[in-house]
Scaffold this active site. Structure first.
Site, PDB file in Angstrom:
ATOM      1  N   ASP A 171     -10.904 -34.615  23.253  1.00 53.39           N
ATOM      2  CA  ASP A 171     -11.942 -34.096  24.062  1.00 53.39           C
ATOM      3  C   ASP A 171     -12.997 -34.943  24.326  1.00 53.39           C
ATOM      4  O   ASP A 171     -13.540 -34.842  25.659  1.00 53.39           O
ATOM      5  CB  ASP A 171     -12.156 -32.817  23.411  1.00 53.39           C
ATOM      6  CG  ASP A 171     -12.332 -32.724  22.090  1.00 53.39           C
ATOM      7  OD1 ASP A 171     -12.382 -33.712  21.377  1.00 53.39           O
ATOM      8  OD2 ASP A 171     -12.805 -31.650  21.404  1.00 53.39           O
ATOM      9  N   TYR A 172     -13.602 -35.230  23.491  1.00 53.83           N
ATOM     10  CA  TYR A 172     -15.063 -36.030  23.582  1.00 53.83           C
ATOM     11  C   TYR A 172     -14.853 -37.395  24.369  1.00 53.83           C
ATOM     12  O   TYR A 172     -15.563 -37.493  25.387  1.00 53.83           O
ATOM     13  CB  TYR A 172     -15.644 -36.706  22.087  1.00 53.83           C
ATOM     14  CG  TYR A 172     -16.837 -37.406  22.265  1.00 53.83           C
ATOM     15  CD1 TYR A 172     -17.985 -36.606  22.434  1.00 53.83           C
ATOM     16  CD2 TYR A 172     -16.713 -38.725  21.959  1.00 53.83           C
ATOM     17  CE1 TYR A 172     -19.261 -37.642  22.732  1.00 53.83           C
ATOM     18  CE2 TYR A 172     -17.709 -39.475  21.893  1.00 53.83           C
ATOM     19  CZ  TYR A 172     -18.952 -38.989  22.269  1.00 53.83           C
ATOM     20  OH  TYR A 172     -20.096 -39.551  22.410  1.00 53.83           O
TER      21      TYR A 172
END
Length: 266
Positions: A171-172
């Site tokens: 996600d990051y």
């Protein structure tokens, strides 16, 4: 033969001492290192925080004439606009440099990360809100003041993890890759107005609040793969942020400068 085409005027380049710098998430970790670096260089700094009021006030106490702490959740567009207006009122001039540093609700804990089969839409959406939508809203909030001044510097904080995923934080890294794309497209849109847009990308830094959960073995692995044989510190990355805000970078825009001791090439 005459032509109506004229060369654009040479853009102004304000020294740091004449600038107002807004650092989102500027009270802790990397944000605090960036805030301190600008203050030590003589700039006026808006230290944005969400919940770290004491840490922000402690920084202001070190530079009471040049720093102000303002609370705002960067995911709230109206709060961002209010913060920018308050900053301009406090210092009597617009924000000239924006550092999109805030990292919302994320910890670099390799043992607790979501794997490929488990990463959820909710996790991706949460990081998109904090690392893409929030920086865009912050840029839009400071643009009127930059246009009034005829000068602006926007510096987005990225990561080398989508180029070299030592630990695959899905996600990051996905959202930071999207932010790099926006860095380049915004640079094209805003360049004619004297506003430069760049990104500074570190890896896992030793050590911030977000990377405190990273096992030492991961840091050691990263260090062994760099030409410098060590992990980059927040202060070292902050030095590069200052470069992009200073007159020394006046000819640079749309770039992503990786500051990781040489781990990632190009």
């Amino acid at each position: 033969m005459s032509t109506d085409t004229q060369s654009p005027a040479t853009p102004i380049a304000l020294p740091l001492e004449e600038q107002v710098i807004l650092v989102t998430g500027g009270a802790r970790g990397l944000g605090a290192a960036i805030s301190k670096a600008f203050l030590a260089a003589g700039a006026k700094v808006v230290i944005n925080y969400n919940s770290s009021e004491q840490a922000a006030n402690d920084l202001v106490a070190l530079y009471p004439n040049d720093a102000v702490a303002i609370q705002a959740d960067v995911r709230n567009e109206s709060a961002l606009k209010s913060m920018v207006a308050e900053a301009e009122d406090h210092f009597g001039q617009p924000v000239t440099t924006l550092v999109n540093n805030a990292l919302v609700d994320f910890s670099f804990n390799s043992d607790a990360r979501s794997t490929a089969e488990a990463i959820s839409a909710a996790e991706l959406s949460a990081q998109f809100a904090g690392s893409v939508l929030a920086p865009v809203a912050a840029i839009q909030a400071v643009l009127p003041g930059m246009r009034q001044t005829g000068f602006g510097r926007i510096i987005n904080i990225g990561t080398n993890l989508f180029q070299h995923p030592v630990v695959p934080y899905h996600d990051y890294t996905a959202t930071k890759a999207a932010l790099l794309s926006l860095t380049r497209t915004f640079a094209d849109d805003l360049g004619p107005e004297g506003i430069n847009v760049n990104m500074v990308s570190g890896g896992l830094l030793r050590t911030t609040d977000a990377s405190a959960a990273t096992p030492e073995a991961v840091f050691d692995l990263i260090a062994s793969g760099t030409p410098l044989r060590r992990v980059t510190t927040p202060a070292e990355l902050a030095d590069t942020v200052l470069f992009f805000a200073s007159p020394l970078s006046r000819g640079v825009t749309g770039q992503n400068l990786i500051v990781d001791g040489g781990l990632v090439k190009g």
